[in-house]
Enzyme design. Structure first.
Site, PDB file in Angstrom:
ATOM      1  N   GLU A  92      37.951  32.495 -11.854  1.00 21.44           N
ATOM      2  CA  GLU A  92      39.055  31.621 -11.481  1.00 21.44           C
ATOM      3  C   GLU A  92      39.705  31.018 -12.716  1.00 21.44           C
ATOM      4  OE1 GLU A  92      37.984  30.169  -7.068  1.00 21.44           O
ATOM      5  OE2 GLU A  92      36.782  29.204  -8.595  1.00 21.44           O
ATOM      6  N   CYS A 105      43.263  26.131 -17.573  1.00 23.10           N
ATOM      7  CA  CYS A 105      41.810  26.119 -17.739  1.00 23.10           C
ATOM      8  C   CYS A 105      41.318  27.554 -17.530  1.00 23.10           C
ATOM      9  CB  CYS A 105      41.235  25.159 -16.701  1.00 23.10           C
ATOM     10  SG  CYS A 105      39.451  25.066 -16.732  1.00 23.10           S
ATOM     11  N   CYS A 112      27.389  31.957 -15.277  1.00 24.27           N
ATOM     12  CA  CYS A 112      26.908  31.338 -16.514  1.00 24.27           C
ATOM     13  C   CYS A 112      25.389  31.307 -16.458  1.00 24.27           C
ATOM     14  CB  CYS A 112      27.449  29.919 -16.662  1.00 24.27           C
ATOM     15  SG  CYS A 112      26.945  29.133 -18.221  1.00 24.27           S
ATOM     16  N   CYS A 116      23.198  24.571 -15.878  1.00 23.30           N
ATOM     17  CA  CYS A 116      23.239  23.100 -15.840  1.00 23.30           C
ATOM     18  C   CYS A 116      23.077  22.672 -14.383  1.00 23.30           C
ATOM     19  CB  CYS A 116      24.541  22.576 -16.432  1.00 23.30           C
ATOM     20  SG  CYS A 116      24.707  23.024 -18.173  1.00 23.30           S
ATOM     21  N   CYS A 119      26.276  22.058 -11.898  1.00 25.31           N
ATOM     22  CA  CYS A 119      27.450  22.920 -12.056  1.00 25.31           C
ATOM     23  C   CYS A 119      27.427  24.092 -11.067  1.00 25.31           C
ATOM     24  CB  CYS A 119      27.492  23.441 -13.491  1.00 25.31           C
ATOM     25  SG  CYS A 119      28.779  24.677 -13.766  1.00 25.31           S
ATOM     26  N   GLY A 183      31.795  29.716 -17.075  1.00 30.04           N
ATOM     27  CA  GLY A 183      31.115  30.303 -18.225  1.00 30.04           C
ATOM     28  C   GLY A 183      31.046  29.420 -19.442  1.00 30.04           C
ATOM     29  N   GLU A 184      30.184  29.830 -20.372  1.00 26.65           N
ATOM     30  CA  GLU A 184      30.012  29.114 -21.632  1.00 26.65           C
ATOM     31  C   GLU A 184      30.748  29.926 -22.716  1.00 26.65           C
ATOM     32  OE1 GLU A 184      28.801  26.290 -23.183  1.00 26.65           O
ATOM     33  OE2 GLU A 184      29.454  27.388 -24.952  1.00 26.65           O
ATOM     34  N   SER A 215      35.277  24.087 -24.882  1.00 26.70           N
ATOM     35  CA  SER A 215      34.249  23.169 -24.390  1.00 26.70           C
ATOM     36  C   SER A 215      32.907  23.894 -24.393  1.00 26.70           C
ATOM     37  CB  SER A 215      34.596  22.742 -22.960  1.00 26.70           C
ATOM     38  OG  SER A 215      33.541  21.982 -22.396  1.00 26.70           O
ATOM     39  N   SER A 237      29.816  18.960 -24.059  1.00 25.10           N
ATOM     40  CA  SER A 237      29.313  18.424 -22.796  1.00 25.10           C
ATOM     41  C   SER A 237      28.002  17.691 -23.047  1.00 25.10           C
ATOM     42  CB  SER A 237      29.101  19.581 -21.807  1.00 25.10           C
ATOM     43  OG  SER A 237      30.333  20.174 -21.508  1.00 25.10           O
ATOM     44  N   LEU A 238      28.084  16.385 -23.199  1.00 23.31           N
ATOM     45  CA  LEU A 238      26.898  15.604 -23.577  1.00 23.31           C
ATOM     46  C   LEU A 238      26.082  15.216 -22.328  1.00 23.31           C
ATOM     47  CD1 LEU A 238      25.548  14.578 -26.123  1.00 23.31           C
ATOM     48  CD2 LEU A 238      26.949  12.519 -25.983  1.00 23.31           C
ATOM     49  N   HIS A 239      26.682  14.457 -21.456  1.00 23.01           N
ATOM     50  CA  HIS A 239      26.144  14.170 -20.113  1.00 23.01           C
ATOM     51  C   HIS A 239      24.876  13.311 -20.054  1.00 23.01           C
ATOM     52  CE1 HIS A 239      29.166  16.919 -18.848  1.00 23.01           C
ATOM     53  NE2 HIS A 239      28.495  18.024 -19.032  1.00 23.01           N
ATOM     54  N   ASN A 314      32.139  16.375  -9.340  1.00 13.53           N
ATOM     55  CA  ASN A 314      32.800  17.084  -8.239  1.00 13.53           C
ATOM     56  C   ASN A 314      31.736  17.781  -7.405  1.00 13.53           C
ATOM     57  OD1 ASN A 314      35.587  16.536  -8.897  1.00 13.53           O
ATOM     58  ND2 ASN A 314      35.228  17.772 -10.721  1.00 13.53           N
ATOM     59  N   CYS A 357      36.781  20.482 -12.177  1.00 16.33           N
ATOM     60  CA  CYS A 357      35.698  20.879 -13.080  1.00 16.33           C
ATOM     61  C   CYS A 357      34.420  21.172 -12.339  1.00 16.33           C
ATOM     62  CB  CYS A 357      35.331  19.723 -13.992  1.00 16.33           C
ATOM     63  SG  CYS A 357      36.490  19.434 -15.237  1.00 16.33           S
TER      64      CYS A 357
HETATM   65  N1  SAH Z   1      30.386  25.832 -20.257  1.00 16.49           N
HETATM   66  C1  SAH Z   1      31.233  24.900 -20.869  1.00 16.49           C
HETATM   67  C2  SAH Z   1      32.634  24.846 -20.290  1.00 16.49           C
HETATM   68  C3  SAH Z   1      32.812  24.967 -18.816  1.00 16.49           C
HETATM   69  S1  SAH Z   1      32.422  23.605 -17.802  1.00 16.49           S
HETATM   70  C4  SAH Z   1      30.607  23.522 -20.851  1.00 16.49           C
HETATM   71  O1  SAH Z   1      29.612  23.329 -20.157  1.00 16.49           O
HETATM   72  O2  SAH Z   1      31.101  22.660 -21.568  1.00 16.49           O
HETATM   73  C5  SAH Z   1      33.662  22.361 -18.173  1.00 16.49           C
HETATM   74  C6  SAH Z   1      33.146  20.937 -17.957  1.00 16.49           C
HETATM   75  O3  SAH Z   1      32.918  20.657 -16.570  1.00 16.49           O
HETATM   76  C7  SAH Z   1      31.836  20.673 -18.668  1.00 16.49           C
HETATM   77  O4  SAH Z   1      31.834  19.429 -19.310  1.00 16.49           O
HETATM   78  C8  SAH Z   1      30.873  20.678 -17.512  1.00 16.49           C
HETATM   79  O5  SAH Z   1      29.685  20.011 -17.808  1.00 16.49           O
HETATM   80  C9  SAH Z   1      31.683  20.004 -16.442  1.00 16.49           C
HETATM   81  N2  SAH Z   1      31.146  20.189 -15.077  1.00 16.49           N
HETATM   82  C10 SAH Z   1      30.359  21.181 -14.625  1.00 16.49           C
HETATM   83  N3  SAH Z   1      30.074  20.989 -13.321  1.00 16.49           N
HETATM   84  C11 SAH Z   1      30.711  19.863 -12.947  1.00 16.49           C
HETATM   85  C12 SAH Z   1      30.828  19.172 -11.692  1.00 16.49           C
HETATM   86  N4  SAH Z   1      30.254  19.626 -10.584  1.00 16.49           N
HETATM   87  N5  SAH Z   1      31.569  18.044 -11.662  1.00 16.49           N
HETATM   88  C13 SAH Z   1      32.196  17.608 -12.780  1.00 16.49           C
HETATM   89  N6  SAH Z   1      32.147  18.223 -13.978  1.00 16.49           N
HETATM   90  C14 SAH Z   1      31.396  19.340 -14.057  1.00 16.49           C
HETATM   91 FE1  SF4 Z   2      27.498  26.956 -17.811  1.00 18.03          FE
HETATM   92 FE2  SF4 Z   2      29.098  24.923 -18.574  1.00 18.03          FE
HETATM   93 FE3  SF4 Z   2      28.295  25.191 -16.008  1.00 18.03          FE
HETATM   94 FE4  SF4 Z   2      26.530  24.488 -17.881  1.00 18.03          FE
HETATM   95  S1  SF4 Z   2      28.338  23.286 -17.211  1.00 18.03           S
HETATM   96  S2  SF4 Z   2      26.196  26.010 -16.269  1.00 18.03           S
HETATM   97  S3  SF4 Z   2      27.227  25.672 -19.623  1.00 18.03           S
HETATM   98  S4  SF4 Z   2      29.600  26.581 -17.140  1.00 18.03           S
END
Ligand code: SAH
Ligand code: SF4
Length: 379
Positions: A92, A105, A112, A116, A119, A183-184, A215, A237-239, A314, A357
């Site tokens: 997408e 985007c 991926c 995480c 995600c 994806g990463e 990212s 992506s620190l989190h 989300n 996201c």
């Molecule tokens: N793989 C890369 C880029 C894709 S994700 C990464 O992880 O950075 C883009 C952003 O969306 C990242 O910061 C990711 O952590 C965040 N993300 C993933 N799942 C999410 C969700 N369910 N709600 C909000 N943000 C999310």
């Molecule tokens: Fe992959 Fe980014 Fe999702 Fe983590 S947040 S699973 S690195 S796409």
């Protein structure tokens, strides 16, 4: 075999053409036709000789992913589902119009492997890396679709004999790219960087390095390679403010813990087009959104020039997480701001079409039967 010219940046085209006995300036012309004019038919490339056009038709093509669905949300956010092969895999991409810019985007992988916890893409597992053509093809298709919508809108205004020119709510083309789709991106390094080359090329899309953001969840060696090879804006992506929590939310942290990640950020800043790193922080109710987490975060990043982007979680089915309350997000933001950290809260866009996201799901046939071990081994 037919070569897909979307796979080539300028140097790639020069090499391809030189094997055909053609001069290097042809690469510039072809790059412009494909990426600036959105042309995929060699016969229309009128400043190439007839002879070259015929040769190209025999050896090469401009092959794009197929558009399976094209949805526009109430707020103007537009999402495309693209089929990338005959095996049923889909990705997408999402266009987010704003008053002064249009951001696309882009996805970099089918699924991926990094898993995480919060995600949707990560939950689907991993199938494969996208090719350069599949990555840059997302930008090609979006610009084409947006130009067409624009033309249609102008036509209908003329047909309805409107006396007032309609005010377009936003720019109708892509001015900014964020590698934040499925994806990463740094796990598909070479293809992503070649696609970035085409985005940056004046004869390609002519975007500046500040207008392209990669990212990453924190692949430390690849952050260093990106700094050397193609330093665009970086979002990390620190989190979580400590390793114990980040190990759980972003499992790649077990391999590249926070200290190593922040050191890589410091090194990156020496080459970055902006003088800060953007830290993304997804707000998960009762997990990482307390005042104590915010204070810990302030202390953690005190030596890294940075901005924070708080992303309200989300939701997707069976995620096991909830979105933080607006009050918790505000309180968290205030603590960071009081400590002098520029902090924005990401507006959730395209909610009604699941284009926000982490909600991008596409169609992934998981090939890895992924375990954490597998995902670490391929990095
Ligand atoms: N793989 C890369 C880029 C894709 S994700 C990464 O992880 O950075 C883009 C952003 O969306 C990242 O910061 C990711 O952590 C965040 N993300 C993933 N799942 C999410 C969700 N369910 N709600 C909000 N943000 C999310
Ligand atoms: Fe992959 Fe980014 Fe999702 Fe983590 S947040 S699973 S690195 S796409």
């Amino acid at each position: 075999m037919t070569a897909n010219l979307l796979n080539y940046d300028r140097q790639g085209l020069i090499d391809f053409l030189s094997e055909m006995g053609e001069k290097s300036f042809r690469a510039r012309q072809i790059l412009k036709w494909i990426h600036q004019s959105g042309e995929s038919d060699f016969d229309q490339m009128t400043d190439l000789s007839k002879n070259l056009r015929t040769k190209l038709s025999g050896l090469a093509a401009v092959s794009l992913p197929r558009v399976m669905r094209d949805h526009t949300a109430a707020d103007g956010t537009r999402k495309w589902l693209l089929s990338v092969d005959d095996a049923g895999n889909g990705i997408e991409s999402v266009y987010i119009p704003e008053p002064n810019r249009g951001t696309l985007c882009i996805s970099s992988q089918v699924g991926c492997a990094l898993a995480c916890a919060f995600c949707a893409t990560g939950k689907q597992g991993f199938n494969r890396n996208l090719s350069v053509a599949e990555i840059i093809g997302q930008l090609w298709l979006a610009n084409k679709a947006l130009a067409k919508s624009d033309a249609d809108q102008q036509l209908s205004a003329v047909e309805s004999e409107a006396t007032v020119t309609p005010v377009l709510p936003s720019p109708r083309k892509v001015t900014n790219v964020v590698m934040m789709g499925m994806g990463e991106p740094l796990a598909n390094f070479e293809h992503v960087v070649t696609a970035l080359d085409i985005m940056l090329d004046d004869h390609g899309y002519g975007l500046s390095r500040r207008r392209i953001t990669v990212s990453t969840s924190g692949l430390v060696p690849a952050i260093d390679r990106l700094r050397e090879r193609c330093p665009v804006a970086l979002a990390v992506s620190l989190h979580a403010p400590n390793d114990a929590l980040r190990d759980r939310l972003v499992p790649i942290n077990q391999k590249y813990p926070i200290k190593a990640l922040l050191e890589a950020c410091q090194r990156y800043l020496q080459a970055a087009p902006r003088d800060f790193i953007t830290f993304e922080y997804v707000m998960l109710d009762g997990v990482n959104d307390g005042a104590s987490h915010a204070h810990e975060l302030v202390e953690l990043v005190k030596d890294v020039p940075c901005k924070f982007n708080l992303i309200p979680f989300n939701a997707f089915p069976n995620s096991g997480f909830n979105r933080s309350s607006p009050d918790a997000v505000r309180a968290f933001r205030d603590i960071l701001m009081k400590a002098g950290l520029v902090t924005t809260v990401r507006k959730t866009r395209g909610d009604d079409i699941a284009a926000a996201c982490g909600q991008l799901a596409g169609q992934v046939h998981d090939k890895t039967r992924r375990t954490l071990k597998v995902s670490m081994e391929i990095m």
